[in-house]
Enzyme design. Structure first.
Site, PDB file in Angstrom:
ATOM      1  N   GLU A 299      36.573 -13.499  26.038  1.00 56.33           N
ATOM      2  CA  GLU A 299      36.163 -12.778  24.833  1.00 56.33           C
ATOM      3  C   GLU A 299      37.220 -12.990  23.767  1.00 56.33           C
ATOM      4  O   GLU A 299      38.208 -13.714  23.971  1.00 56.33           O
ATOM      5  CB  GLU A 299      36.038 -11.274  25.133  1.00 56.33           C
ATOM      6  CG  GLU A 299      37.356 -10.634  25.580  1.00 56.33           C
ATOM      7  CD  GLU A 299      37.206  -9.212  26.084  1.00 56.33           C
ATOM      8  OE1 GLU A 299      36.061  -8.715  26.166  1.00 56.33           O
ATOM      9  OE2 GLU A 299      38.237  -8.586  26.408  1.00 56.33           O
TER      10      GLU A 299
ATOM     11  N   THR B 284      32.330   2.110  19.451  1.00 62.10           N
ATOM     12  CA  THR B 284      32.444   2.097  18.003  1.00 62.10           C
ATOM     13  C   THR B 284      31.131   1.603  17.422  1.00 62.10           C
ATOM     14  O   THR B 284      30.604   0.575  17.875  1.00 62.10           O
ATOM     15  CB  THR B 284      33.594   1.185  17.545  1.00 62.10           C
ATOM     16  OG1 THR B 284      34.802   1.606  18.183  1.00 62.10           O
ATOM     17  CG2 THR B 284      33.773   1.249  16.039  1.00 62.10           C
TER      18      THR B 284
ATOM     19  N   LYS C   6      34.264  -0.445  28.306  1.00 59.14           N
ATOM     20  CA  LYS C   6      35.186  -0.294  27.180  1.00 59.14           C
ATOM     21  C   LYS C   6      36.073   0.916  27.453  1.00 59.14           C
ATOM     22  O   LYS C   6      35.899   1.986  26.873  1.00 59.14           O
ATOM     23  CB  LYS C   6      34.394  -0.125  25.882  1.00 59.14           C
ATOM     24  CG  LYS C   6      35.136  -0.576  24.641  1.00 59.14           C
ATOM     25  CD  LYS C   6      34.170  -0.748  23.475  1.00 59.14           C
ATOM     26  CE  LYS C   6      34.853  -1.481  22.327  1.00 59.14           C
ATOM     27  NZ  LYS C   6      33.900  -1.743  21.227  1.00 59.14           N
TER      28      LYS C   6
END
Length: 278
Positions: free
Chosen positions: A183, A33, A150
């Site tokens: 994270e 993204t 990802k």
């Protein structure tokens, strides 16, 4: 005339996703993204390099940079941008179509999907006063083969994000099975202790974002020594300063995790300046 299309599949505005596409049936793919400014992807070399690496990690041939740039130009015509206007693109690459069963076909044709959306609006206070994190109960499973990439299997993040509805909480802090900090649900995290800047080791789980990568490469500009290391929750809570980062908002200071609070600091604004001008 400005385009009103919101997605592009294999270079076409009319194509649909097959019901037997492995990205749909198994989450067999990766994504990125990024911001689009004046029709161009921001930090494109970093994003494309990571897209190639993530595809390679699960054995998918990544489409060429030239092909993806052509898709971006189709989806984001320059005449729909005012000067400096930002939009967002999500690029998804799947292994393509396959029969029932986990074993992928010997030969596959990757599917590429680009989704256009508006740039999120972040509260001004996030930039000037920082943000609050929720400590998630959902833990990240250890899987070295998928660590750092990802991939499309993000159910852990979905479950973690379902844990809070308080609008004053910006993101959720996620730990692994050994209670180490990894994270946030949509961000990477750093802890400053004096002149040292620490970020969690993501060799067992987690997503290594390109903003994290850029911060790690900015030691000289930051005047800090960076370290990738195992980071306990206790060590994080004892840090002088905590920041989170991603490709859309840049960096925000963390002001609270549970009962632990931090006063106003300047590292997040320094990092945002470096990301923009460095």
């Amino acid at each position: 005339m400005a385009s009103h299309h919101t997605s592009l599949i294999n270079g076409s505005f009319d194509q649909t996703i097959s019901a037997v596409d492995r990205g749909f049936t198994y989450g067999d793919g990766v994504f990125r993204t990024m911001k689009i400014k004046d029709g161009q992807p921001v930090s494109w070399p970093f994003h494309y390099q990571k897209l190639v690496a993530d595809c390679a990690a699960i054995g998918i041939v990544c489409p060429s940079a030239e092909l993806l740039m052509c898709d971006i130009q189709l989806l984001f015509p320059i005449d729909e941008f005012d000067n400096g206007q930002m939009q967002v693109v999500k690029i998804i690459i799947t292994r393509g179509e396959g029969e029932r069963g986990y074993a992928p076909p010997a030969v596959t044709i990757p599917t590429r999907v680009l989704i256009k959306s508006a740039m999120p609006t972040y509260a001004g206070a996030h930039y000037t006063q920082g943000v609050k994190l929720h400590l998630c109960d959902t833990r990240l499973a250890l899987q070295p083969k998928l660590a750092g990439i990802k991939h499309l299997n993000r159910l852990e993040n979905v479950l973690a994000r379902m844990e809070w509805r308080d609008e004053s909480t910006f993101d959720g802090l996620m730990l692994d099975q050994d209670s180490n900090v990894i994270e946030c649900t949509m961000s990477n995290i750093f802890a400053r202790v004096g002149k040292q800047l620490f970020t969690p080791d993501l060799s067992q789980c987690g997503v290594a974002g390109i903003t994290r990568q850029r911060i790690l490469g900015s030691e000289a500009l930051l005047g800090l020594t960076t370290h990738v290391t195992t980071l306990s929750l206790l060590a994080l809570l004892k840090a002088d300063e905590v920041i989170i980062c991603n490709s859309l908002y840049g960096a925000f200071q963390v002001t609270a995790i549970g009962d632990q609070t931090w006063g106003q600091q300047t590292l997040a604004s320094t990092i945002r300046n470096i990301l923009t001008h460095g």
